[in-house]
Design an enzyme around this catalytic site. Structure first.
Site: not given
Length: 686
Positions: A19-20, A22-25, A27, A136
């Protein structure tokens, strides 16, 4: 295909879909089989999961963030740290990010921006009171729910990434919102989050961030030394007071900003009550570090140029040809100018090196930060065990014992250089505790949601809920019809929420008419007249004196009320028996003596008629009854031929045993209310 989809983590969380990203993970949407609820799971990417130190920090910070509990912060349910994977289990948010919302609307009205900013500030106030800085804050990390409420995500994860080089590892989208001290690589505190909140408010009000550039470094330099355009110059409809709050939060100098989220919330609340209010933030603005460095370098270069020109002026007194004097002065001026430029460039390079690049090129040995939390101040100060670090201890109101250290930054175990500062907070004792006023919680709009989803949301808000079930013709079964109290009501701590849940339309009952003795067509018409929507089923025929196709049996007795879609099983008459046929007199004549006896039988005896096969009984055990009705009438057939007498059972029995009769290998079919519900091949010969 993602190799996590379909996996079961820790024998508890089933990964359903991505569902998503990111830069490091990554989701994922997942289901917790222990609590039977949907959750969001953030799993570290492979490049980070291979770094043991990064994984350790990730786990420690996530454990700290899991202690946060606030309606405007995404709840963290669980943190896993194993040899195979590292992940955080969070509440699943049904909504979109503020970034996606801004992409749709470009620019928000000032009332909507005020609504969102107030909720973000409340989330920061709660986190800062627990010693946690987000680091952040940006629209990408702010979720907007269906009811318009806001939840801030990724607390603690930003702290891990801040250990990396911000300008080389963060996306340009993050650099748009970092504070000047983050861009310089200096120490940050809660005021850094307020600067980022100010930038988010600026973008909500004007439709774009205050600074843009072709590279992350270019944007960061503008945060350090740039001056943004006033929001009211871009959008005159912005009230002056809201512009003042935004720009005060965005002051480049930390000591000119709001001291805390509480102070900022107070001004936001005052503006909400009176949109015409004007604030006074008229304190002298200090010059930033970068401005002072450039000014120092420029002054030094200017002094050097003046010093180099003095010999040239002395030479003018000597008797030299006019042409040579002119050439010498020109060359000297050029040299001085070049030196000045070189010095300015060298000063600028030194500033950039000291601010951004020094840590990358200077190898330093790091040692772990010691554990201070839980120790007393007098046991730490002056102790040789901590002489490698500089301790800075402040005090705060807390319920712990006076003098006990309750938090530290950085956390214990974090690698740091010798001489690094450790900022610790000690308790003033229970007598000095000032209870934090409870934050008002507003009842969300749960009408139309599934009862499980509504219950999970209320549980996450620390409220207990009760459910009342009732029939409803418009709301689907299992969905919330209404709530007590209604959406928008301010809730009190410990208040019980009542959910009125739909059971679907009320089931219509019809009274079974008497059908015995009626022709089948009249029986069908009478059922329709009584309100039945399903046609009856003929399950067999009986020997009877009644006319053919007259009803001899009905599976449900007359006057019994059953659902209108119930199927009634009928048995019909085969008709009266035919008239008996006069027997034919046997031929008593003597057989022809010349005819050989037993022409059809070599032995001279009449052939015996074959014996009929013997019927045998068998019992079929544990036949499951349907559970979608109160009673059911059971009948059966053997190889398609109806047998026995239909019997009505209460479905609460669960299963029944049925005795059947047949010969050899035959298929037994069991009917529930005339509908084929169970089949089994039975060997009656064994």
């Amino acid at each position: 295909m993602d190799n996590y989809i379909g996996r079961m983590l820790d024998n508890r969380y089933e990964i359903l879909e991505v569902i998503g990203m990111g830069g490091m993970a990554v989701v994922y949407k997942a289901r917790c089989h222990r609590l039977n609820r949907l959750v969001a799971i953030k799993v570290l990417k492979d490049e980070y999961s291979q770094d043991a130190e990064f994984r350790r920090r990730f786990h420690a910070e996530s454990q700290a963030v899991a202690m946060l509990s606030h309606p405007n912060i995404v709840s963290v349910y669980d943190v896993s740290h194993s040899s195979n994977s590292d992940y955080i289990v969070m509440e699943l948010i049904e909504g979109i990010t503020l970034k996606q919302y801004l992409e749709q609307k470009i620019q928000l009205g000032w009332r909507e921006a005020l609504h969102f900013a107030t909720q973000i500030a409340k989330a920061l106030e709660h986190a800062h009171s627990r010693g946690i800085i987000h680091r952040d804050i940006k629209p990408h990390n702010i979720m907007i729910l269906k009811d318009g409420s806001v939840k801030v995500a990724d607390f603690g994860i930003a702290r891990i990434t801040s250990a990396q080089s911000t300008l080389t590892r963060e996306a340009l989208g993050s650099v748009h919102y970092i504070s000047p001290e983050q861009a310089r690589g200096s120490r940050v505190d809660k005021r850094s989050d307020l600067y980022s909140l100010g930038v988010v408010m600026y973008e909500m009000l004007t439709g774009k961030p205050p600074f843009n550039g072709e590279s992350p470094v270019a944007v960061a330099i503008q945060h350090i030394n740039g001056t943004p355009i006033q929001p009211r110059e871009m959008n005159p409809n912005i009230p002056e007071g809201l512009e003042q709050i935004t720009m005060h939060a965005m002051c480049a100098a930390m000591d000119r900003r709001y001291e805390s989220a509480t102070d900022m919330l107070a001004d936001l609340e005052e503006f909400r009550k009176d949109p015409n209010v004007v604030f006074d933030f008229s304190a002298p603005q200090p010059v930033s570090e970068r401005t002072q460095v450039l000014k120092t370098v420029s002054d030094a270069a200017l002094r050097r140029v003046v010093h180099e020109k003095k010999p040239a002026r002395r030479q003018q007194a000597e008797p030299e040809p006019e042409r040579r004097e002119s050439d010498g002065s020109g060359r000297l001026a050029v040299v001085a100018g070049v030196i000045a430029v070189v010095l300015v460039v060298a000063g600028l390079f030194y500033f950039l090196y000291a601010t951004f690049l020094k840590d990358l090129f200077t190898p330093t040995e790091e040692i772990p930060i010691p554990q201070l939390v839980g120790k007393r101040v007098e046991d730490v100060q002056g102790n040789e065990a901590y002489e490698d670090f500089k301790l800075e201890i402040t005090y705060a109101n807390d319920g712990a014992e006076a003098g006990l250290i309750i938090s530290q930054d950085p956390l214990s175990g974090t690698p740091a250089k010798t001489g690094a500062r450790i900022f610790a907070v000690a308790s003033l004792g229970p007598a000095e505790v000032e209870e934090e006023p409870p934050q008002p919680v507003v009842m969300p709009n749960l009408v139309g949601d599934g009862v499980d989803s509504a219950r999970e949301q209320l549980t996450a808000m620390n409220f207990t809920c009760q459910t009342n079930h009732e029939n409803n013709d418009t709301v689907p079964a299992g969905n919330v019809i209404s709530t007590e109290p209604t959406a928008g009501t301010t809730l009190q701590p410990g208040q019980i929420i009542i959910l009125n849940v739909s059971d679907g339309p009320q089931e219509r009952l019809s009274k079974v008419p008497s059908l015995r003795g009626l022709p089948i067509e009249k029986a069908k018409a009478k059922l329709v007249e009584a309100g039945f929507t399903a046609e009856p089923m003929v399950v067999g025929y009986d020997e009877s004196d009644l006319e053919k196709d007259v009803v001899t049996f009905q599976s449900i007795d007359a006057t019994v009320e059953v659902p209108a879609d119930t199927v009634i099983n009928l048995r019909l008459s085969e008709g009266p028996p035919e008239e008996p046929v006069e027997p034919v007199e046997p031929n008593m004549e003597e057989p022809d003596p010349e005819e050989p006896p037993g022409e059809n039988d070599p032995d001279g005896t009449e052939p015996e008629e074959p014996e009929e096969p013997q019927l045998r009984s068998k019992t079929i055990f544990n036949i499951p009854l349907p559970q979608n009705r109160v009673t059911t009438t059971v009948s059966y057939s053997v190889d398609g031929v109806p047998q026995g007498v239909p019997t009505t059972y209460n479905t609460e029995l669960g299963t029944i045993d049925l005795e059947v009769k047949g010969t050899g290998m035959q298929v037994v079919t069991v009917y529930f209310d005339g509908t084929n519900g169970y089949s089994e091949t039975v060997d009656f010969g064994s």
